[in-house]
Design a protein around this motif. Sequence first.
Motif, mmCIF file in Angstrom:
data_model
loop_
_atom_site.group_PDB
_atom_site.id
_atom_site.type_symbol
_atom_site.label_atom_id
_atom_site.label_comp_id
_atom_site.label_asym_id
_atom_site.label_seq_id
_atom_site.Cartn_x
_atom_site.Cartn_y
_atom_site.Cartn_z
ATOM 1 N N GLY A 1 56.887 48.382 21.337
ATOM 2 C CA GLY A 1 56.123 48.469 22.574
ATOM 3 C C GLY A 1 56.042 47.141 23.297
ATOM 4 O O GLY A 1 56.342 46.076 22.741
ATOM 5 N N ILE A 2 55.632 47.231 24.567
ATOM 6 C CA ILE A 2 55.423 46.042 25.395
ATOM 7 C C ILE A 2 54.138 46.279 26.182
ATOM 8 O O ILE A 2 53.973 47.326 26.827
ATOM 9 C CB ILE A 2 56.586 45.813 26.384
ATOM 10 C CG1 ILE A 2 57.943 45.969 25.693
ATOM 11 C CG2 ILE A 2 56.469 44.443 27.033
ATOM 12 C CD1 ILE A 2 59.115 46.036 26.646
ATOM 13 N N LYS A 3 53.226 45.313 26.116
ATOM 14 C CA LYS A 3 51.968 45.437 26.844
ATOM 15 C C LYS A 3 51.466 44.052 27.203
ATOM 16 O O LYS A 3 51.487 43.159 26.359
ATOM 17 C CB LYS A 3 50.925 46.186 26.006
ATOM 18 C CG LYS A 3 49.680 46.579 26.799
ATOM 19 C CD LYS A 3 48.724 47.422 25.965
ATOM 20 C CE LYS A 3 47.560 47.906 26.831
ATOM 21 N NZ LYS A 3 46.554 48.655 26.042
ATOM 22 N N GLY A 4 50.989 43.895 28.422
ATOM 23 C CA GLY A 4 50.657 42.556 28.884
ATOM 24 C C GLY A 4 51.928 41.731 28.900
ATOM 25 O O GLY A 4 52.946 42.144 29.456
ATOM 26 N N GLN A 5 51.888 40.575 28.272
ATOM 27 C CA GLN A 5 53.105 39.780 28.078
ATOM 28 C C GLN A 5 53.493 39.738 26.598
ATOM 29 O O GLN A 5 54.155 38.815 26.139
ATOM 30 C CB GLN A 5 52.903 38.366 28.628
ATOM 31 C CG GLN A 5 53.003 38.271 30.145
ATOM 32 C CD GLN A 5 54.425 38.455 30.655
ATOM 33 O OE1 GLN A 5 55.383 37.962 30.077
ATOM 34 N NE2 GLN A 5 54.573 39.157 31.766
ATOM 35 N N TYR A 6 53.075 40.769 25.875
ATOM 36 C CA TYR A 6 53.322 40.842 24.434
ATOM 37 C C TYR A 6 54.421 41.845 24.090
ATOM 38 O O TYR A 6 54.453 42.955 24.645
ATOM 39 C CB TYR A 6 52.068 41.287 23.688
ATOM 40 C CG TYR A 6 50.982 40.265 23.584
ATOM 41 C CD1 TYR A 6 50.841 39.477 22.435
ATOM 42 C CD2 TYR A 6 50.069 40.087 24.612
ATOM 43 C CE1 TYR A 6 49.809 38.549 22.317
ATOM 44 C CE2 TYR A 6 49.037 39.159 24.510
ATOM 45 C CZ TYR A 6 48.916 38.397 23.360
ATOM 46 O OH TYR A 6 47.899 37.482 23.250
ATOM 47 N N ASP B 1 45.903 52.694 37.920
ATOM 48 C CA ASP B 1 46.143 53.079 36.530
ATOM 49 C C ASP B 1 47.469 52.490 36.083
ATOM 50 O O ASP B 1 48.477 52.606 36.801
ATOM 51 C CB ASP B 1 46.171 54.602 36.388
ATOM 52 C CG ASP B 1 44.795 55.221 36.568
ATOM 53 O OD1 ASP B 1 43.901 54.918 35.773
ATOM 54 O OD2 ASP B 1 44.616 56.000 37.527
ATOM 55 N N LEU B 2 47.476 51.872 34.915
ATOM 56 C CA LEU B 2 48.677 51.203 34.415
ATOM 57 C C LEU B 2 49.084 51.807 33.080
ATOM 58 O O LEU B 2 48.262 51.943 32.172
ATOM 59 C CB LEU B 2 48.426 49.700 34.281
ATOM 60 C CG LEU B 2 48.048 49.028 35.618
ATOM 61 C CD1 LEU B 2 46.571 48.634 35.595
ATOM 62 C CD2 LEU B 2 48.892 47.819 35.891
ATOM 63 N N ASN B 3 50.354 52.157 32.987
ATOM 64 C CA ASN B 3 50.898 52.823 31.800
ATOM 65 C C ASN B 3 52.013 51.948 31.222
ATOM 66 O O ASN B 3 52.960 51.584 31.924
ATOM 67 C CB ASN B 3 51.442 54.204 32.199
ATOM 68 C CG ASN B 3 52.086 54.927 31.051
ATOM 69 O OD1 ASN B 3 51.703 54.755 29.905
ATOM 70 N ND2 ASN B 3 53.089 55.732 31.353
ATOM 71 N N TYR B 4 51.898 51.619 29.940
ATOM 72 C CA TYR B 4 52.816 50.662 29.310
ATOM 73 C C TYR B 4 53.837 51.349 28.405
ATOM 74 O O TYR B 4 53.551 52.408 27.823
ATOM 75 C CB TYR B 4 52.016 49.632 28.510
ATOM 76 C CG TYR B 4 51.119 48.804 29.398
ATOM 77 C CD1 TYR B 4 51.578 47.649 30.013
ATOM 78 C CD2 TYR B 4 49.813 49.215 29.667
ATOM 79 C CE1 TYR B 4 50.775 46.914 30.860
ATOM 80 C CE2 TYR B 4 48.992 48.484 30.518
ATOM 81 C CZ TYR B 4 49.480 47.337 31.112
ATOM 82 O OH TYR B 4 48.683 46.612 31.963
ATOM 83 N N PRO B 5 55.018 50.747 28.264
ATOM 84 C CA PRO B 5 56.054 51.323 27.393
ATOM 85 C C PRO B 5 55.764 51.012 25.922
ATOM 86 O O PRO B 5 56.312 50.058 25.352
ATOM 87 C CB PRO B 5 57.342 50.639 27.877
ATOM 88 C CG PRO B 5 56.878 49.312 28.409
ATOM 89 C CD PRO B 5 55.519 49.558 28.995
#
Length: 264
Positions: free
Chosen positions: A235-240, A206-210
């Motif tokens: 926010g930051i998710k993946g490389q975005y 499970d991955l939780n993003y800021p």
Amino acid sequence: MYEGVLTKMKTEFSSPINYFLEFENEFIHMNQLLDRKIKFTFVKFECLNCHLDKEIFRQGFCKSCFFEVPQAADWILKPELSKAHLNEEERDLAFEKKMQLQPHIVYLALSSDVKVGVTRKSQVPTRWIDQGASQAIEVVEVPNRYLAGITEVALKEHMTDKTNWRKMLTNDIIDADLIAEKDRLDDFLPDEVKEYYLESNKNLFDLNYPVLDYPKKVKSLNLKKTPEYEGVLKGIKGQYLIFEDQTVFNIRSYEGFVVRIDIY
């Protein structure tokens, strides 16, 4: 103020995931910039191989380097084209053996829909973080990249191998049972891979993003067309990077771009 050449953000698997933007002599812990205004200014190009100020063609390389360096060979994006196990060189056999002749994982990831993918075992869970996956599970573990590649080719007949980046960034994710999806794929594995199937594996990552706020509709920042951009990081998710005005900035797409970053 920071200045340097962009490369993909380094990550640390935690909850939430930690992101770091690294330059030659310094780094920025990007999580600490949430809710702060950031300004990006394009300065020049710097090819990740020759380091010259030449327009970036793909993957951080200028056009001439892209067609020469082993890091941009066809087997990178199409693992089924790997030939190091046959002792055949494409661009640099020593590099190809080092990268291809090591354990690889074929996995399922949930980023928008359920997708199948390939990564070196050493890149778990980094690869899933870079794709913005919310969950992932390992399906097979094989000893080289070629076997992983032909497995992916076989399985993508039954599911996608692409991430819908817009859905991933708006958190528009289908409800799926990755364990059940993995179990149904056993019958579709190539014969030479069946012995590597991780039948008993039920371990979900499970991955939780800021991310403070997900955008409802995204617009992508193009540094060539907009060499100066300023926005509040949400926010930051993946490389975005995700900004308050619903602009998103794919750091990986701009590897090889030298930027100045002002933080307010």
